[in-house]
Design a protein around this motif. Structure first.
Motif, PDB file in Angstrom:
ATOM      1  N   UNK A  71       0.868  -1.193   0.000  1.00  0.00           N
ATOM      2  CA  UNK A  71       0.000   0.000   0.000  1.00  0.00           C
ATOM      3  C   UNK A  71       0.898   1.234   0.000  1.00  0.00           C
ATOM      4  N   UNK A  72       0.536   2.246  -0.808  1.00  0.00           N
ATOM      5  CA  UNK A  72       1.411   3.410  -0.888  1.00  0.00           C
ATOM      6  C   UNK A  72       0.619   4.698  -0.998  1.00  0.00           C
ATOM      7  N   UNK A  73       1.288   5.812  -0.864  1.00  0.00           N
ATOM      8  CA  UNK A  73       0.651   7.125  -0.958  1.00  0.00           C
ATOM      9  C   UNK A  73      -0.024   7.261  -2.319  1.00  0.00           C
ATOM     10  N   UNK A  83       1.552   7.964  -6.099  1.00  0.00           N
ATOM     11  CA  UNK A  83       2.970   7.603  -6.147  1.00  0.00           C
ATOM     12  C   UNK A  83       3.099   6.136  -6.579  1.00  0.00           C
ATOM     13  N   UNK A  84       4.350   5.736  -6.798  1.00  0.00           N
ATOM     14  CA  UNK A  84       4.661   4.333  -7.061  1.00  0.00           C
ATOM     15  C   UNK A  84       5.797   3.923  -6.150  1.00  0.00           C
ATOM     16  N   UNK A 125       7.594   5.949  -0.213  1.00  0.00           N
ATOM     17  CA  UNK A 125       6.173   6.072  -0.616  1.00  0.00           C
ATOM     18  C   UNK A 125       5.251   5.017  -0.007  1.00  0.00           C
ATOM     19  N   UNK A 168       3.206   0.865   4.457  1.00  0.00           N
ATOM     20  CA  UNK A 168       3.422  -0.319   5.299  1.00  0.00           C
ATOM     21  C   UNK A 168       4.904  -0.556   5.559  1.00  0.00           C
TER      22      UNK A 168
END
Lengths: 360, 360
Positions: free
Chosen positions: A309-311, A314-315, B148, B151
């Motif tokens: 899981x990310x912002x 973004x990647x 980014x 987790x």
């Protein structure tokens, strides 16, 4: 403009031949520059050729010299680059290290009396192509401030590490400082501001004016009586953000390069000698397990990370992802040459009677 | 309170004997803990003993097991720690690596099925006492967020590097993340705030409430269904400050430990197995030059750095300076034991019938 990478290489080989590099050395040096352009690392690509040819004219570089082995054991090499380009001695050294590691599983080398060697990643990738872990580092001119210091002393000290993986190897390659000076040069050229905590002025306060920082850095890097200020270590300006760890990483490179090679440390490379030192290591991962299993395990780890899981917006990219994507794209669309570099290439082409590749 | 380091060691040896460590293993394990306390690294000193004895009671650690060599070459070792403490396998391995490097100049080892190994610096210092460069790394429980990511996935992944120098060796030793979780624990115990960009909550916004962060980290590190947030990579929260370089450094350690050893990567150590992996390397600097000359050169570089112009009210310290100063002081004044640890030691002493050292 964009030019075809194959034509870029032909052009470079002809220019380098005119500057008295042997065919073999010219081929290799051209390949390191085109490779950087293909990967989108333009700061280390063909735009360096003017700097290189100027150093040849000044006598800082002698393109006819050959690297020389000063000491050798079954696991190590000490090489004198003999004032030729860093690429020549580095390629020479890495080829021999790979052979040593295929026999004994691990080997290390240091080079003295060397010069700019292009991207550290190029040599680490030579190892990974053979299924080995590759490590490459170099010291540089003094640009970076130790924790709490007002004066630059350390190099930006590039470090590269590769590990076999699919669909492409892991390639971590960059300055150990928060950024390389090249990144600041690029912003200054574009008239943009620095977006982070990268550099400080004489008062050790963060300065985000790229042109002012760049002006200061070019004086710091090339004068004996250097002004204060410079680039920060990884971790930024404050001890509370652990910038002493970035300082430690930079020092490790100083020891592995200038100290081990008994060349100059970064702080002393701006005193007319211009002798950089490099360190290389290769490790055979199959000392410890089946290479295909290790590759599968590391590739699985990278995929899990890419999918965390990310912002939003973004990647999560694994080091190397961006480079390999650009490499594939630029082989099709050609490599990007900025206007200033295009003008410089035209000038060099005129000098030696070689035609510059046409824009695609 | 402060206690005498020799008495601390005697106490620890008796406790460890009661927990069925052999005399030799107990002696070594006690030495690693006392050494950390002497160097002022209390987070890795005697305060860990309750955690260790609890793991023995739970069966996570078997103190009677011996490390086993699974694969060996003249330059490498793959070792199974067999679920004993990391210190035991690490000492076993480092002694053998030093012998290998005295013959062939460089050697590397990985350990699987291991456990907490104390400070990474202890093993790197074993090498430097013999005039060698020492490198030691370990993975840990998952606490650190990739660039980014929301987790935690990476370990705090300690890294140590030593180089022979005067008046004391260079010793760089610490988490590759911006801080270790121990540093946050200490602040939480004291009721203090986090002074920098160290950790984020579930929204990836910086959280400076040490107790809240510590509560979150202890859940993250020990549960299968972990909450978001965690410790940041070196470089802090923002990609613009090159936190992807800290991410890269952390990944390098993941590859050298869990991947090469074919143990668990940090992300999978909280699933009941608790199997950490370690990586060690030793290099003989005299492959490249006379050791005394190299030591003189590096010591001169450090002195020049210590004497650079710096911010008023600060000092420029070389990694290791602080540790060696405290070591000398604490041998005279005794090592500091906080109240909570003192109470824990009294409890353990009662259990096994060993008298706790008296306060100096």
């Amino acid at each position: 403009m964009r030019i075809d990478a194959k034509e870029e290489k032909t052009f470079l080989k002809k220019v380098l031949a005119a500057y008295h590099f042997s065919d073999e050395d010219g081929e290799f040096l051209a390949d390191t520059l085109v490779d950087a352009d293909l990967r989108g690392i333009s700061s280390h690509g063909i735009q360096r050729i003017t700097w290189y040819t100027n150093m040849i004219k000044e006598g800082t570089i002698d393109p006819t010299n050959k690297p020389e082995i000063l000491r050798e054991t079954p696991t190590s090499l000490l090489v004198d680059a003999n004032k030729n380009m860093g690429q020549i001695a580095s390629g020479f050294t890495m080829k021999r290290l790979i052979e040593k590691t295929k026999k004994l599983g691990v080997s290390i080398a240091v080079i003295r009396n060397s010069n700019h060697f292009g991207t550290a990643g190029y040599y680490a990738r030579m190892a990974v192509k053979e299924g080995l872990i590759g490590i490459a580092t170099t010291n540089t001119r003094p640009l970076v401030l130790p924790t709490n210091s007002l004066e630059a002393f350390l190099g930006s000290n590039a470090f590269a590490f590769t590990f076999p993986a699919e669909p492409h190897p892991f390639v971590f390659d960059g300055a150990t400082s928060v950024v390389s000076s090249g990144k600041i040069q690029v912003l200054a050229k574009k008239g943009e501001n620095i977006p982070g905590e990268w550099a400080v002025g004489a008062d050790r306060k963060v300065d985000q004016d790229a042109q002012r920082v760049e002006d200061n850095l070019s004086t710091i890097a090339f004068s004996d009586d250097r002004p204060d200020g410079g680039v920060l270590t990884l971790g930024g300006n404050l001890e509370n953000n652990s910038n002493y760890k970035g300082f430690g990483n930079s020092l490790v490179v100083e020891m592995l390069t200038g100290i081990l090679a008994q060349g100059s440390i970064s702080a002393d490379t701006n005193k007319g000698k211009h002798d950089f030192s490099q360190f290389f290591m290769t490790i055979d991962p199959s000392l410890f397990g089946d290479l295909d299993t290790l590759k599968a395990n590391v590739s699985k780890m990278f995929d899990r990370i890419r999918n965390l899981k990310h912002l939003p917006g973004t990647e999560i990219k694994i080091p190397g992802d961006r480079e390999y994507k650009r490499y594939a794209e630029n082989q099709k669309q050609g490599v990007l040459i900025d206007d200033k570099t295009a003008a410089e290439l035209a000038k060099i082409g005129d000098e030696v009677g070689v035609k510059v590749p046409e824009a695609l």
